[in-house]
Write an enzyme that holds these catalytic residues in place. Structure first.
Site, PDB file in Angstrom:
ATOM      1  N   LYS A 147       0.836  -1.200   0.000  1.00 29.30           N
ATOM      2  CA  LYS A 147       0.000   0.000   0.000  1.00 29.30           C
ATOM      3  C   LYS A 147       0.871   1.251   0.000  1.00 29.30           C
ATOM      4  CE  LYS A 147      -4.265  -2.106   1.489  1.00 29.30           C
ATOM      5  NZ  LYS A 147      -5.221  -2.432   2.536  1.00 29.30           N
ATOM      6  N   ARG A 191      -2.676 -10.151   5.014  1.00 31.14           N
ATOM      7  CA  ARG A 191      -3.158 -10.294   3.632  1.00 31.14           C
ATOM      8  C   ARG A 191      -2.097  -9.698   2.711  1.00 31.14           C
ATOM      9  NH1 ARG A 191      -5.685  -7.067  -0.025  1.00 31.14           N
ATOM     10  NH2 ARG A 191      -7.223  -8.026  -1.410  1.00 31.14           N
TER      11      ARG A 191
HETATM   12  N1  PMM Z   1      -7.259  -4.258   1.194  1.00 33.27           N
HETATM   13  C1  PMM Z   1      -7.643  -4.304  -0.094  1.00 33.27           C
HETATM   14  C2  PMM Z   1      -8.647  -5.195  -0.521  1.00 33.27           C
HETATM   15  N2  PMM Z   1      -9.249  -6.017   0.344  1.00 33.27           N
HETATM   16  N3  PMM Z   1      -9.509  -6.818   2.542  1.00 33.27           N
HETATM   17  C3  PMM Z   1      -9.171  -6.770   3.830  1.00 33.27           C
HETATM   18  N4  PMM Z   1      -9.798  -7.569   4.705  1.00 33.27           N
HETATM   19  N5  PMM Z   1      -8.195  -5.923   4.303  1.00 33.27           N
HETATM   20  C4  PMM Z   1      -7.533  -5.075   3.486  1.00 33.27           C
HETATM   21  O1  PMM Z   1      -6.677  -4.306   3.974  1.00 33.27           O
HETATM   22  C5  PMM Z   1      -7.885  -5.083   2.096  1.00 33.27           C
HETATM   23  C6  PMM Z   1      -8.880  -5.984   1.658  1.00 33.27           C
HETATM   24  C7  PMM Z   1      -6.994  -3.389  -1.092  1.00 33.27           C
HETATM   25  O2  PMM Z   1      -5.729  -3.859  -1.412  1.00 33.27           O
HETATM   26  P1  PMM Z   1      -5.378  -4.475  -2.853  1.00 33.27           P
HETATM   27  O3  PMM Z   1      -5.895  -3.459  -3.864  1.00 33.27           O
HETATM   28  O4  PMM Z   1      -3.897  -4.595  -2.852  1.00 33.27           O
HETATM   29  O5  PMM Z   1      -6.081  -5.792  -2.983  1.00 33.27           O
END
Ligand code: PMM
Length: 251
Positions: free
Chosen positions: A207, A238
């Site tokens: 991020k 994650r």
């Molecule tokens: N961040 C993204 C998408 N889904 N779900 C959870 N539970 N926690 C997060 O911090 C989260 C998520 C966005 O990140 P990406 O675009 O790299 O998938």
């Protein structure tokens, strides 16, 4: 600490493009993550990057359902990253066994009741509104106590809707209506989230607050952060890359 591997099926996720190529690339990536020891594969079809526009429910289903059906054959544990109850239901039918809702039940009024009916682990992330304009909502007096209060409200709503306590997982939602300072304040106080008594998921991977405009340059910082989080009692991280995180956790 478990490793949740990110499998985003959005048009910009895989270089080659096109629906069939996206499917093939996603399956290849899923098998790669499995061979690297991933604990959960988080399949998502809707981008939640700052500024992102929403897609239709049908488009989201078309992206994720065939991929989930195929990965499920391997027996991998799959979570569905969606804000929509309809997508959650169909994903579970296709083989997903965890619901990951970045809106914590706020985006779709049917989501909490659906998660209760499905009786599966439900991840409630801290969220203040859709990605299109979430940066304008990054306004806090004391970010840690306000995020905790807002997560507690979502916990109450989830329990009231019939979700079992043992199925609830919480997530502070790094980068969602939060600037760099907010994200670091939350990380510094992550034990306060653990103390709420629910498993905690943290999604920091690549991020913006980890530095640099090029997401690839944020990878090293992500791994450092995983090392730091691995002693805090959180349930899972994650992440995009699986192997280096598995290695740093067991080092
Ligand atoms: N961040 C993204 C998408 N889904 N779900 C959870 N539970 N926690 C997060 O911090 C989260 C998520 C966005 O990140 P990406 O675009 O790299 O998938």
């Amino acid at each position: 600490m478990l490793v949740m591997g990110i499998l985003n099926i959005t048009p910009d996720s895989f270089a080659d493009g096109g629906r069939h190529n996206d499917f093939e690339s996603a399956i290849r990536r899923a098998h790669e993550m499995i061979s690297e020891g991933v604990d959960i594969i988080d399949v998502g079809g809707e981008s939640t990057k700052p500024g992102a526009e929403r897609i239709s429910t049908q488009e989201e289903l078309d992206r994720v359902i065939p991929v989930i059906k195929e990965i499920a054959k391997s027996g991998a544990r799959i979570s569905i990253d969606t804000m929509r109850s309809e997508v959650a239901s169909q994903a579970v039918e296709a083989g997903a066994s965890i619901i990951n809702d970045v809106s914590g039940g706020l985006a779709d009024p049917q989501m909490l009741a659906t998660a209760a009916r499905l009786n599966l682990p439900y991840i409630a992330m801290h969220w203040r509104g859709h990605s299109k304009d979430m940066n304008s909502r990054a306004v806090y007096g004391d970010v840690v106590s306000e995020v905790i209060t807002e997560i507690e409200e979502r916990i109450s709503a989830a329990l009231k809707a019939g979700i079992k306590k043992e199925n609830l997982i919480i997530d502070p939602g790094l980068g969602f209506a939060k600037d760099g300072e907010h994200n670091w304040a939350i990380i510094d106080s992550i034990s306060k989230f653990v103390d709420l008594g629910y498993p905690v998921l943290v999604g920091a991977s690549r991020k913006r607050f980890l530095g640099g405009d090029n997401p690839d340059l944020r990878e090293g910082a992500t791994i450092e952060l995983t090392k730091r989080l691995s002693t805090t009692g959180i349930w899972a991280i994650r992440v995009h890359s699986v192997k280096p995180h598995k290695e740093i956790i067991s080092a």
